[in-house]
Write an enzyme that holds these catalytic residues in place. Structure first.
Site, PDB file in Angstrom:
ATOM      1  CD  GLU A 154      -8.656 -30.126 -10.134  1.00  0.00           C
ATOM      2  OE1 GLU A 154      -7.566 -29.823  -9.614  1.00  0.00           O
ATOM      3  OE2 GLU A 154      -8.743 -30.808 -11.174  1.00  0.00           O
ATOM      4  CD1 TRP A 200      -4.347 -33.525  -7.355  1.00  0.00           C
ATOM      5  CD2 TRP A 200      -4.892 -35.181  -8.753  1.00  0.00           C
ATOM      6  NE1 TRP A 200      -3.214 -33.870  -8.060  1.00  0.00           N
ATOM      7  CE2 TRP A 200      -3.521 -34.872  -8.924  1.00  0.00           C
ATOM      8  CE3 TRP A 200      -5.465 -36.192  -9.530  1.00  0.00           C
ATOM      9  CZ2 TRP A 200      -2.714 -35.548  -9.843  1.00  0.00           C
ATOM     10  CZ3 TRP A 200      -4.662 -36.863 -10.440  1.00  0.00           C
ATOM     11  CH2 TRP A 200      -3.307 -36.539 -10.586  1.00  0.00           C
ATOM     12  CD1 TRP A 260      16.933 -36.684 -16.413  1.00  0.00           C
ATOM     13  CD2 TRP A 260      15.568 -35.316 -17.549  1.00  0.00           C
ATOM     14  NE1 TRP A 260      15.646 -37.078 -16.146  1.00  0.00           N
ATOM     15  CE2 TRP A 260      14.771 -36.254 -16.833  1.00  0.00           C
ATOM     16  CE3 TRP A 260      14.927 -34.359 -18.338  1.00  0.00           C
ATOM     17  CZ2 TRP A 260      13.391 -36.252 -16.882  1.00  0.00           C
ATOM     18  CZ3 TRP A 260      13.538 -34.353 -18.378  1.00  0.00           C
ATOM     19  CH2 TRP A 260      12.786 -35.292 -17.664  1.00  0.00           C
ATOM     20  CG  ASN A 270      -4.111 -26.294 -12.133  1.00  0.00           C
ATOM     21  OD1 ASN A 270      -3.242 -26.848 -11.468  1.00  0.00           O
ATOM     22  ND2 ASN A 270      -4.895 -26.962 -12.964  1.00  0.00           N
ATOM     23  CD1 TRP A 323      11.183 -36.002 -13.697  1.00  0.00           C
ATOM     24  CD2 TRP A 323      10.427 -35.286 -11.724  1.00  0.00           C
ATOM     25  NE1 TRP A 323      11.263 -37.060 -12.821  1.00  0.00           N
ATOM     26  CE2 TRP A 323      10.805 -36.643 -11.604  1.00  0.00           C
ATOM     27  CE3 TRP A 323       9.907 -34.626 -10.617  1.00  0.00           C
ATOM     28  CZ2 TRP A 323      10.698 -37.347 -10.396  1.00  0.00           C
ATOM     29  CZ3 TRP A 323       9.806 -35.320  -9.413  1.00  0.00           C
ATOM     30  CH2 TRP A 323      10.198 -36.659  -9.314  1.00  0.00           C
ATOM     31  CD1 TRP A 359       6.341 -30.266  -9.825  1.00  0.00           C
ATOM     32  CD2 TRP A 359       7.361 -30.194 -11.811  1.00  0.00           C
ATOM     33  NE1 TRP A 359       6.638 -28.954 -10.098  1.00  0.00           N
ATOM     34  CE2 TRP A 359       7.260 -28.878 -11.296  1.00  0.00           C
ATOM     35  CE3 TRP A 359       7.970 -30.389 -13.042  1.00  0.00           C
ATOM     36  CZ2 TRP A 359       7.746 -27.765 -11.990  1.00  0.00           C
ATOM     37  CZ3 TRP A 359       8.465 -29.284 -13.745  1.00  0.00           C
ATOM     38  CH2 TRP A 359       8.341 -27.999 -13.230  1.00  0.00           C
TER      39      TRP A 359
END
Length: 446
Positions: free
Chosen positions: A254, A257, A285, A323, A341, A364
Site C-alpha cells: 500500500e 502504491w 454516461w 478504504n 467517474w 477512480w
C-alpha cells in the site's frame, strides 16, 4: 549563505533531505506559499484546507522551537519566490521534488536557482522505470521492479540546528487565509490531529498484525489512518516503512502504491481528466436531471444501499472513508448509477482530507475500468453482498442512525427484509436493473 526552504506537501522536520541540505549551507528561510493559481481546477479542496491550516500551525511551532520560523505568502509561486529571494538575499531554493503536473511545471520554470531533493517516496518514481526508461503503468510490474531498490534508505534525523537569517522577510498571518470553515463550520466531526508530532505518534503505535484481513472490515476500521499524514508529508514513507520492521507485505505494498500513482501521473499528467483507455470516451454516461438527482443522493448518503450511504456520510462528517467502502461507493456511482467517474473524483477531491492527485485519479479509474491498469468495467460490485461479506453491520449503524435498531438479519438490505424505516430512502435502482444497464452501456464501447 542564506537559502530558501520551500515547503509544499512535505510539512515535517524529520527525514527531510531538502531541509538538511539547506541547514548545512547556512541561514535558512522556511516558506510555504499558498498558490491557488498554478493548480487551476485542482486547487486543494475544502477538507484539505482545514487540514492544511492545522498542519502549518504545527510546522510553524516546530520551527520556532528550533529558533526558526515559517514565512507564509499567498500568490503565484514563481512570482512569490522571486520576491523572497530578493528580500532575503538568498541565491538558491531547496525543495522536495513533487510529481503533480502543476508542480513539475513550476519547478521547470524556476530554473537552476531551484535545488530539488527526493524525500516523499520510498524510492523516487523516476528511478523505477521500464527497460525503455518509461514509467510503469501496471502495478504488479512496478512492484516487481521496485524490489531490487528496497529497503528504502534510512530516514534522516532532524537537523540539530536551523540557523536563522539576520533579517526575516515579512509573513502573512495564517488566519488571514480563511482556510477553516466558518459559515457553517462543518468540521465538528473531524476527529484528527494534523501535524508531524501526531503523525510520528501514530507511526510509533502502528500495529499491522492482521492488517491483510482487518483493512477490509469497516466496523473495526483496521487501516492505519496514516493517509492524510502521508499526503501532507508530515511523515515520510520510508519512516513508516522502517517502523514496520519485517511487517505485513500487504501494508508495504500500500505504501508502494503511492509511489506507483506518482509515476502514473508523471507519465500521464492529465490522468485525472482523461480516460486511460480512450475507448471509454464512447461510454454513454447518464446526464440530465435524473442523473443530477442521483448524484446528489449519492453525495448525501441517500441511495437506499446502507453500506454506500454509511460510507458517504462518514466522508461528509469526518473527511475520510474506509478504504473498502471507498471502492464500493465508487463502483456504485459508476456502475449502478452510470455517472461519470470524474464526478465522483471531484467530490472526493473536495471532501477527503487525504485527497491526492495521483491516488485519487488512479483509484477512480481502477474502479471505473477506464484506466491503464484497472478492473474490467464489467466487474460490478454488489453492494449488499460486499456489506455482508465484510460484516459491515456495526459500521452502518454508526453512520446511518435511521438503521440503528435494525437487526443483523436485515441491516444490509432492510428494504428487501420489509423493515425499511420511513425516514430511510428506498433504493435508487435495483441491483439487477443497474447491472443490466451498465453492461448495455459497456457493450456500446466495444
Amino acid at each position: 549563505m542564506t537559502t530558501l526552504l520551500w515547503f509544499r506537501q512535505d510539512l515535517r522536520l524529520h527525514d527531510h533531505p531538502a531541509l538538511v541540505a539547506a541547514a548545512h549551507e547556512g541561514p535558512v528561510v522556511p516558506v510555504y506559499i499558498l498558490d491557488d493559481e498554478a493548480p487551476g481546477d485542482w486547487r486543494i479542496g475544502a477538507a484539505q484546507r482545514w487540514w492544511l491550516h492545522h498542519s502549518l500551525a504545527a510546522l510553524g511551532a516546530a520551527l520556532e522551537n528550533k529558533g526558526s520560523r515559517l514565512i507564509l505568502r499567498r500568490g503565484p509561486v514563481k512570482k512569490v519566490l522571486a520576491e523572497l529571494l530578493e528580500e532575503s538575499g538568498a541565491e538558491q531554493v531547496h525543495a522536495t521534488r513533487h510529481y503533480e503536473p502543476w508542480w513539475t511545471a513550476a519547478e521547470q520554470a524556476l530554473g537552476d536557482r531551484l535545488c530539488l531533493h527526493d524525500g516523499n517516496h520510498l524510492v523516487p518514481p523516476h528511478q523505477v522505470t521500464t527497460g525503455s526508461g518509461g514509467q510503469y503503468r501496471i502495478y504488479s510490474s512496478f512492484w516487481k521492479a521496485l524490489q531490487p531498490q528496497l529497503p528504502p534508505a534510512d530516514p534522516l534525523p532532524m537537523p540539530r540546528k536551523i540557523e536563522a537569517p539576520s533579517k526575516w522577510p515579512k509573513s502573512e498571518r495564517l488566519t488571514s487565509w480563511d482556510l477553516l470553515p466558518s459559515k457553517p463550520d462543518w468540521s465538528g466531526g473531524f476527529d484528527w490531529t494534523p501535524g508531524e508530532a501526531a503523525a510520528l505518534k501514530k507511526v510509533k503505535a502502528l500495529d499491522i498484525a492482521g492488517y491483510d484481513t482487518d483493512r477490509n472490515l469497516p466496523s473495526i476500521e483496521g487501516s492505519s489512518r496514516l493517509s492524510p499524514h502521508l499526503h501532507f508529508g508530515e511523515v515520510s514513507a520510508r519512516t513508516v516503512w522502517h517502523a514496520t520492521g519485517r511487517g505485513d507485505t500487504t501494508f508495504r505494498k500500500e505504501l508502494a502504491w503511492r509511489d506507483f500513482t506518482s509515476g502514473v501521473v508523471l507519465a500521464l499528467p492529465d490522468y485525472a481528466t482523461k480516460n486511460g483507455r480512450t475507448a471509454y470516451d464512447r461510454l454513454p454516461w447518464r446526464s440530465g436531471k435524473g442523473a443530477k438527482a442521483d448524484l446528489r443522493a449519492w453525495q448525501r448518503g441517500r441511495t437506499g444501499y446502507p453500506i454506500v450511504d454509511a460510507g458517504m456520510r462518514q466522508l461528509w462528517q469526518t473527511g475520510w472513508m474506509h478504504n473498502r467502502v471507498r471502492m464500493i461507493a465508487a463502483s456504485f456511482l459508476i456502475k449502478h448509477l452510470l455517472i461519470d467517474w470524474r464526478e465522483g473524483e471531484r467530490w472526493f477531491w473536495d471532501t477527503l482530507v487525504d485527497a491526492d492527485y495521483g491516488n485519487n485519479s488512479v483509484n477512480w479509474q481502477w474502479v471505473a475500468g477506464t484506466g491503464v491498469d484497472s478492473n474490467m468495467f464489467s466487474r460490478i460490485m454488489a453492494p449488499i453482498g460486499q456489506s455482508e461479506k465484510f460484516d459491515a453491520g456495526d459500521y452502518i449503524r454508526r453512520w446511518v442512525p435511521e438503521l440503528a435498531d435494525v437487526g443483523d438479519d436485515a441491516i444490509h438490505d432492510p428494504e428487501a427484509a420489509g423493515c425499511r424505516p420511513d425516514d430511510y430512502p428506498a433504493k435508487l435502482i435495483g441491483h439487477r436493473e443497474a447491472r443490466e444497464r451498465a453492461l448495455a452501456a459497456n457493450a456500446k464501447v466495444k
